[in-house]
Design a protein around this motif. Structure first.
Motif, mmCIF file in Angstrom:
data_model
loop_
_atom_site.group_PDB
_atom_site.id
_atom_site.type_symbol
_atom_site.label_atom_id
_atom_site.label_comp_id
_atom_site.label_asym_id
_atom_site.label_seq_id
_atom_site.Cartn_x
_atom_site.Cartn_y
_atom_site.Cartn_z
ATOM 1 N N TYR A 138 -0.297 5.835 9.452
ATOM 2 C CA TYR A 138 -0.372 4.801 8.408
ATOM 3 C C TYR A 138 -0.362 5.378 6.993
ATOM 4 N N ALA A 139 0.458 6.399 6.805
ATOM 5 C CA ALA A 139 0.522 7.010 5.477
ATOM 6 C C ALA A 139 1.093 6.054 4.454
ATOM 7 N N SER A 140 1.918 5.111 4.881
ATOM 8 C CA SER A 140 2.560 4.251 3.888
ATOM 9 C C SER A 140 1.704 3.037 3.548
ATOM 10 N N THR A 141 0.666 2.771 4.346
ATOM 11 C CA THR A 141 -0.168 1.610 4.016
ATOM 12 C C THR A 141 -1.566 2.080 3.623
ATOM 13 N N ASP A 142 -2.482 2.122 4.601
ATOM 14 C CA ASP A 142 -3.880 2.446 4.281
ATOM 15 C C ASP A 142 -4.037 3.835 3.665
ATOM 16 N N TYR B 44 6.225 2.918 -4.337
ATOM 17 C CA TYR B 44 7.566 2.727 -3.804
ATOM 18 C C TYR B 44 8.257 4.064 -3.549
ATOM 19 N N VAL B 45 8.094 4.992 -4.502
ATOM 20 C CA VAL B 45 8.700 6.318 -4.351
ATOM 21 C C VAL B 45 8.151 7.003 -3.103
ATOM 22 N N THR C 209 -12.274 1.524 6.075
ATOM 23 C CA THR C 209 -11.942 0.154 6.424
ATOM 24 C C THR C 209 -10.497 -0.055 6.038
ATOM 25 N N GLY C 210 -9.729 -0.512 6.994
ATOM 26 C CA GLY C 210 -8.295 -0.577 6.740
ATOM 27 C C GLY C 210 -7.889 -1.704 5.834
ATOM 28 N N ILE C 211 -7.755 -1.390 4.538
ATOM 29 C CA ILE C 211 -7.136 -2.359 3.636
ATOM 30 C C ILE C 211 -6.133 -1.615 2.775
ATOM 31 N N THR C 212 -5.311 -2.381 2.075
ATOM 32 C CA THR C 212 -4.242 -1.747 1.312
ATOM 33 C C THR C 212 -4.760 -1.283 -0.041
ATOM 34 N N LEU C 213 -4.040 -0.328 -0.592
ATOM 35 C CA LEU C 213 -4.314 0.096 -1.962
ATOM 36 C C LEU C 213 -3.451 -0.790 -2.862
ATOM 37 N N PRO C 214 -4.087 -1.623 -3.690
ATOM 38 C CA PRO C 214 -3.325 -2.625 -4.448
ATOM 39 C C PRO C 214 -2.129 -2.023 -5.187
ATOM 40 N N PHE C 215 -1.001 -2.660 -5.054
ATOM 41 C CA PHE C 215 0.271 -2.309 -5.709
ATOM 42 C C PHE C 215 0.915 -1.049 -5.146
ATOM 43 N N VAL C 216 0.153 -0.165 -4.513
ATOM 44 C CA VAL C 216 0.714 1.110 -4.081
ATOM 45 C C VAL C 216 1.159 1.050 -2.622
ATOM 46 N N SER C 217 0.293 0.540 -1.756
ATOM 47 C CA SER C 217 0.579 0.518 -0.321
ATOM 48 C C SER C 217 1.798 -0.336 -0.013
ATOM 49 N N TYR C 218 2.406 -0.024 1.137
ATOM 50 C CA TYR C 218 3.418 -0.921 1.651
ATOM 51 C C TYR C 218 2.733 -2.174 2.165
ATOM 52 N N GLY C 219 3.323 -3.316 1.973
ATOM 53 C CA GLY C 219 2.776 -4.545 2.529
ATOM 54 C C GLY C 219 3.142 -5.721 1.663
ATOM 55 N N GLY C 220 3.851 -6.668 2.253
ATOM 56 C CA GLY C 220 4.359 -7.805 1.494
ATOM 57 C C GLY C 220 3.254 -8.702 0.987
ATOM 58 N N ALA D 182 0.475 -1.900 -13.547
ATOM 59 C CA ALA D 182 0.814 -2.378 -12.209
ATOM 60 C C ALA D 182 2.192 -1.856 -11.784
ATOM 61 N N LEU D 183 3.134 -1.886 -12.715
ATOM 62 C CA LEU D 183 4.488 -1.413 -12.395
ATOM 63 C C LEU D 183 4.457 0.073 -12.044
ATOM 64 N N LEU D 184 3.639 0.825 -12.749
ATOM 65 C CA LEU D 184 3.547 2.255 -12.467
ATOM 66 C C LEU D 184 2.987 2.484 -11.058
ATOM 67 N N LEU D 185 1.913 1.775 -10.738
ATOM 68 C CA LEU D 185 1.353 1.884 -9.385
ATOM 69 C C LEU D 185 2.397 1.501 -8.354
ATOM 70 N N ASN D 186 3.049 0.377 -8.595
ATOM 71 C CA ASN D 186 4.058 -0.120 -7.679
ATOM 72 C C ASN D 186 5.190 0.911 -7.524
#
Lengths: 512, 408
Positions: free
Chosen positions: B292-296, B66-67, B366-377, B58-62
Motif C-alpha cells: 500500500y505504498a501508493s495509499t496509506d 501524483y508523481v 490506522t489505515g487512512i489516506t494522507l490528504p491530497f497525497v495518497s491515491y484515492g478518488g 494543496a496542488l503541491l501535495l497533490n
C-alpha cells in the motif's frame, strides 16, 4: 473561542513536532542501524538491480562479470571459468554471504565509494556507471597448469612473484562452480550451498590461504634461517654428527630420520638430505624458543598473511615453552645415555616439542600461501612482500582508478642469510630431495616436505616449496605446492608427488 | 512556481525509472498545469480575497503525490489524474455554487442525516462492500467509493451548525445531559470502528467532534470527558478485538514479526532509512516493496525518494495548511463560519497526523489516506471540496474583516 483555537493550534503544532523528531530519528539518527538490520533485504535487491564491475586475469581471461537477467533480479553474476577462480573471485549470491574478491572488493565492484561516485559536480545529476573492474595479478596460463597438474588430487598450488607479492596462481582442489551459488533463484543457491557445505572434501574452503597444514620438512628453511640469524649456524659450522635418532631434552620419544637413515654434516648437507635429527637438535638446543619464535613470526607465522582476500588463515607457531629447567650441560652430566648435545641454549619444559616443531611437526601449522611467502622472502633478499591478487582497478571507461603498489610487509631475514639459504636450496634441487624441480635454463632452489599424519597405513602431505629465476637475475617466482594425504611417509614423497607439479608451474611462468 | 516543481519532479521520476524523457510529458503538463490554472482562475474570480496559499499548498501535495504514484504504478496514476480532475471540478463547483457558506446552515439537520446515512451505506447489504478487511466501501455500478470520506464534510458542517444554537446554553451551564452529544458521537465512532473496522475514521470523527465542541463551549470538561471516553473506548477496543490488539502489538514491536505482520511498518522504516537526508532520488528507490505504498504508506515512499528534506517538506505543508485554516477560524466573527473552518482544519490536521504518525510508529497504524497525497478518488475529491469550503470561508472572512476592521 479564539483562545481555544490558539490552544488547539499549539497542540497540533506539538503533534507535528513529534512527527518531525521521529522523522529525524528514522531517516537520520537511526538510519544506519535500520539499513544494517538483518531483516533489511533492500541493499541486496539494489545490489542485484545494477551492473557490477568484472574481474579479469593479468592475461585477459574474464573471471567474473554481470549479465542481464530476466527475472527476480535485473543482473546476475556469471563466472565463465567456473571452478578455476572460485577461491579467488568468490561469488556474489542472493542468499549466501559473498566470499573472495566479490566480498573484499564489494564496494569498488559495485561502484559505491565516494570517490567513484562523485568525480565532478555533474555526477549529482547524471547517472553514470561508477563500477570498477578488477585486474588480477593471476596468470590464467599458470592457474590452468596448476589445476591440470593437481588434477583430482586434493591439494593447493601457490605461485607468486617474490619481488612484488603479486600472486600468479592460487589453486585449491577440490573447488566448486560459483555459478551454482550465483543462481538468482535464492532457494537453488541455498540448496547448492548446503550440498557443497556437506561435502566432506570441503570444496568451498580455499585451503591455499584459509587452511593450515603441518609444513613438515619445508619448515626446516625457517629453522635454518633462525640458526643463521642467531649467528650460531653458518654453512661451514657446526658439523652435526651423523645420527639416526635424536632423543629430545628434557625427555621424549626419539626422533628418527626418514627410513631410519643416518645423516649429519654442515647446514647445506643436512638441508640437502632433509636431516630430521640435525634440524631437531638445531631448533631445540642451538637456536632455542626465542630465536625460533622470532624467525617464524618474521616470516609471518602468528601474524596473518595480509592478503587482499577475506578470511585468510593465520599460520601458527607456538610461543609458550614453559619454565626454563637447566642448561644442556646439566643433562649431559646426569645421563650419559642422552644424545650428546652440541648447543648451548637452556632447556625448557617443552623443549622436546620445540625439537619436533623445528622439523615442521607438533603444533606448527602453515597455509600453503605462508610457505610460498617463506620461499618468497628467501628469494627476495629477506623481504616479505604483501601478497595480493589484485593488480589494478579500472573505471567503467577503462581509465585507471587505483593500483595496488608492492609493499614490504617486513624484513624477515638479512640478505646474507637469504643468500646462504638460496644456495643451499639450489643444492637440494641439484643433488638432493628436490631433483624433480630441475628445469633447464633456469636457476631453481627448493625444499621438499613430507608431513606425516600419523595414520595407519602411513599417510602424509607431500610438500614442495622453492623459487626460480633466470640465471643472473633475481628470482621472479616463489611457490608452494601441497598434495594432501598421499600414501607413504618417506622424504621422497614430497619430491616424487609435489615437485612435478611445481616444475610444470615453473615452466608455465617462464614460458617464452 | 508550484506547478513548475511538480512538472520537473514528474520528469525526474520518470527519467529515474525509465531513463528516458517521458513521452507523456506533454499531456501531463497540459493536465496538471491546466487543472491548476483553472482552479486558480476560478479562485481569482469567485473568491479573490481568499488566503492565496491554500490552493498552491494543496496542488503541491497533490502534485508530489501524483508523481510518486506515477512512479509506483502507472495505471493508478491514470486513475488519479482523473480523480484530480473530478476533485478540481468539485473545488470549482464548491466555489461557484456556494456564494456564501452560511446558506448550508439551514440544511444542518439534512446534512447531519446525510452524514450519518453516508456512514452506514457500507453496512447496507448489496451496496456496501468489504475491501482489505474494512467495510467502508459502497458500490454504485462500476464505481466504488468510500462514503465515509464525504460524511466527514457533512458531519463537520452539521456539528458547526448545531453548536451555533446550543453553544450559548452549554457555555453557561454545562449539565450532564449537555454532554450527551459527546456520548452519542462516541457511540457513533465506536460503531464505525466495530461495524466497519475502520479505526482511522473512527478516531477522526471523534477528534472532530470533541475539538469542535470544546472550542464552542470553551469548557475543559468537554476535553476531559472526551479524553476519558477515548481512553475507555481504546481500551475496550483493545481488549475486545484481536485486530486492534494486533495493531498495537505491531506498533510496540514491529520487529517481532518482521516478515509477517510487522512487514509493512518494518519495510516503511527501511525505506525511510534508505532515503536519509536527501533521498535516493525520484524513481531511484524501491518504495514498491512496501504494501500500500501508493495509499496509506505514500509518506514512506516520499521519504525514501526525496529524503528527510522531502518528508519534512510534506510535514511543513500540512502545518502551513493547518495554520492557514486556523487563521480563518480565528478571523471569522461568526460562530458557524468559525466552527466550520475549525472542523475542516481539524479534519486535515488530525488525519495527516494519524497516518504519518502511523507510518512513523508514533501512534498505532490506522489505515487512512494522507490528504491530497495518497491515491484515492473519494479522498481526493472530498479534500478538494474541503479546500473549496476553506477558500470560500477565507474569502468571506477577509472581505468581512476589510469591511469591519480587525475583529477581536
Amino acid at each position: 473561542m479564539n483562545r481555544r483555537i490558539r490552544q488547539l493550534g499549539v497542540v497540533l503544532l506539538g503533534l507535528y513536532l513529534v512527527l518531525f523528531v521521529q522523522l529525524n530519528r528514522v531517516q537520520f539518527f537511526d538510519a544506519e542501524s535500520l539499513i544494517e538490520n538483518a531483516n533489511n533485504s533492500r541493499g541486496l535487491i539494489s545490489e542485484f538491480g545494477r551492473t557490477r564491475g568484472s574481474i579479469v586475469t593479468a592475461d585477459g581471461v574474464l573471471v567474473a562479470h554481470s549479465v542481464p537477467y530476466d527475472g527476480s533480479v535485473d543482473f546476475r553474476r556469471e563466472y565463465p571459468e567456473g571452478e578455476r577462480y572460485a577461491h579467488i573471485a568468490g561469488y556474489q549470491s542472493v542468499n549466501v554471504a559473498a566470499t573472495g574478491l566479490e566480498r573484499s572488493y564489494n564496494d569498488e565492484l559495485a561502484g559505491d565509494l565516494i570517490d567513484q561516485r562523485f568525480l565532478s559536480l555533474g555526477d549529482l545529476f547524471v547517472e553514470r556507471d561508477t563500477t570498477a573492474s578488477l585486474h588480477l595479478t593471476i596468470l590464467d596460463r599458470v592457474q590452468r597448469v596448476a589445476a591440470t597438474e593437481l588434477g583430482d588430487r586434493k591439494g593447493s598450488v601457490v605461485a607468486l612473484d617474490p619481488r612484488s607479492g603479486e600472486i600468479l596462481a592460487l589453486w585449491t582442489s577440490p573447488s566448486f562452480d560459483p555459478n551454482l551459488l550465483a543462481d538468482p533463484n535464492g532457494s537453488a543457491a541455498t540448496g547448492a550451498y548446503e550440498a557443497l557445505l556437506a561435502d566432506e572434501n570441503q570444496p568451498l574452503l580455499a585451503k591455499s590461504y584459509r587452511e593450515v597444514f603441518f609444513p613438515g620438512s619445508t619448515f626446516k628453511l625457517v629453522t635454518a634461517a633462525a640458526g643463521i640469524e642467531s649467528g650460531i649456524i653458518s654453512p661451514a659450522s657446526p658439523q652435526f654428527p651423523d645420527s639416526s635418532g635424536y632423543t629430545p631434552l628434557p625427555s621424549g620419544a626419539t626422533l628418527k630420520n626418514f627410513g631410519g637413515s643416518t645423516c649429519g654434516g654442515d647446514l647445506v648437507e643436512i638441508l640437502r638430505v632433509s636431516c630430521n635429527t640435525a634440524f631437531a637438535e638445531m631448533g631445540a638446543e642451538w637456536v632455542g624458543p626465542t630465536g625460533m619464535v622470532a624467525a617464524a613470526e618474521a616470516f609471518g607465522f602468528n601474524r596473518g598473511p595480509g592478503i587482499d582476500l577475506p578470511a585468510a588463515a593465520t599460520s601458527r607457531f607456538p610461543t609458550e615453552f614453559g619454565r626454563e629447567l637447566a642448561d644442556v650441560a646439566f643433562y649431559r652430566a646426569q645421563d650419559p645415555a642422552v644424545t650428546l648435545p652440541n648447543g648451548s641454549v637452556p632447556i625448557y619444559e617443552n623443549s622436546a616439542a620445540l625439537a619436533q616443531m623445528s622439523i615442521g611437526q607438533n603444533d606448527v601449522a602453515a597455509t600453503p600461501l605462508q610457505m610460498a611467502m617463506v620461499a618468497g622472502a628467501i628469494a627476495n633478499d629477506g623481504r616479505v612482500m604483501e601478497p595480493h591478487v589484485v593488480k589494478e582497478l579500472r573505471a567503467a571507461d577503462g581509465s585507471l582508478y587505483d593500483t595496488v603498489e608492492p609493499k614490504v610487509t617486513r624484513v624477515a631475514i638479512q640478505s646474507s642469510t637469504a643468500a646462504i639459504l638460496r644456495d643451499a636450496m639450489r643444492v637440494v634441487v641439484d643433488q638432493g630431495t628436490a631433483r624433480n624441480l630441475q628445469t633447464p635454463g633456469l636457476v631453481v632452489g627448493g625444499k621438499t616436505g613430507t608431513a606425516q599424519l600419523g595414520t595407519s597405513p602411513a599417510n602424509s602431505h607431500a610438500w614442495i616449496v622453492g623459487y626460480a629465476g633466470r640465471p643472473g637475475e633475481e628470482p621472479s617466482l616463489a611457490f608452494a605446492v601441497i598434495v594432501e594425504a598421499q600414501e607413504g611417509a618417506s622424504e621422497q614423497t614430497g619430491g616424487r608427488v609435489a615437485a612435478p607439479i611445481a616444475r610444470a608451474v615453473i615452466e608455465a611462468v617462464f614460458a617464452p | 512556481m508550484v506547478l513548475l516543481v511538480v512538472v520537473v519532479a514528474y520528469g525526474l521520476a520518470s527519467f529515474g525509472t525509465t531513463e528516458a524523457i517521458p513521452t507523456n510529458l506533454g499531456p501531463f503538463l497540459f493536465w496538471m498545469v491546466g487543472l491548476g490554472a483553472v482552479a486558480h482562475l476560478v479562485t481569482r474570480r469567485f473568491a479573490p480575497a481568499a488566503d492565496p496559499v491554500l490552493l498552491p499548498l494543496a496542488l503541491l501535495l497533490n502534485g508530489i503525490g501524483y508523481v510518486v504514484i506515477t512512479r509506483l504504478d502507472g495505471g493508478l496514476a491514470a486513475l488519479q489524474s482523473t480523480w484530480t480532475a473530478v476533485g478540481v471540478a468539485g473545488y470549482v463547483a464548491t466555489l461557484t455554487l456556494l456564494p456564501r457558506v452560511r446558506v448550508i446552515v439551514q440544511y444542518r439537520y439534512l446534512l447531519g442525516l446525510a452524514g450519518f446515512g453516508l456512514l452506514v451505506i457500507p453496512l447496507v447489504p448489496g451496496v456496501g462492500a468489504e475491501i482489505n478487511g474494512a467495510r467502508i466501501w459502497a458500490r454504485l455500478g462500476p464505481v466504488s467509493f468510500q462514503p465515509g470520506e464525504f460524511a466527514k464534510l457533512a458531519l463537520a458542517a452539521f456539528f458547526a451548525a448545531y453548536l451555533v444554537d446550543s453553544r450559548e446554553v452549554m457555555r453557561n451551564r454545562l449539565e450532564l445531559r449537555d454532554l450527551a452529544p459527546i456520548g452519542l458521537a462516541w457511540v457513533g465512532s465506536l460503531g464505525v470502528m466495530v461495524l466497519e473496522r475502520d479505526l482511522g475514521s473512527s478516531l477522526l470523527f471523534f477528534a472532530l467532534f470533541v475539538v469542535v465542541l470544546w472550542v464552542a463551549t470553551e469548557r475543559w470538561e468537554v476535553l476531559a470527558t472526551g479524553g476519558v471516553l477515548f481512553v475507555g473506548g481504546a481500551l475496550m477496543a483493545w481488549s475486545l478485538f484481536s485486530h486492534v490488539q494486533q495493531r498495537v502489538d505491531i506498533w510496540l514491536d514491529p520487529f517481532a514479526d518482521p516478515k509477517g505482520r510487522g512487514f509493512q511498518i518494518v519495510e516503511a522504516s527501511f525505506a525511510l532509512a534508505d532515503g536519509g537526508l536527501t533521498g535516493v532520488g525520484l524513481g531511484q528507490g524501491s518504495p514498491g516493496r512496501i504494501p500500500y505504498a501508493s495509499t496509506d504508506f505514500i509518506f514512506a515512499a516520499v521519504g525514501e525518494e526525496l529524503g528527510l528534506a522531502g518528508s519534512v517538506a510534506i510535514l511543513s505543508i500540512f502545518v502551513l495548511l493547518v495554520g492557514s485554516g486556523l487563521r480563518i477560524a480565528l478571523g471569522s466573527d461568526r460562530v458557524f463560519e468559525k466552527l466550520f473552518a475549525l472542523g475542516l482544519t481539524t479534519l486535515i490536521g488530525v488525519q495527516a497526523f494519524v497516518i504519518i504518525g502511523g507510518v512513523l510508529r508514533v501512534v498505532p497504524l490506522t489505515g487512512i489516506t494522507l490528504p491530497f497525497v495518497s491515491y484515492g478518488g473519494s479522498s481526493l475529491v472530498t479534500n478538494y471540496v474541503l479546500l473549496g469550503l476553506l477558500v470560500r470561508l477565507s474569502h468571506e472572512q477577509r472581505t468581512a474583516t476589510r469591511r469591519h476592521g480587525e475583529p477581536e
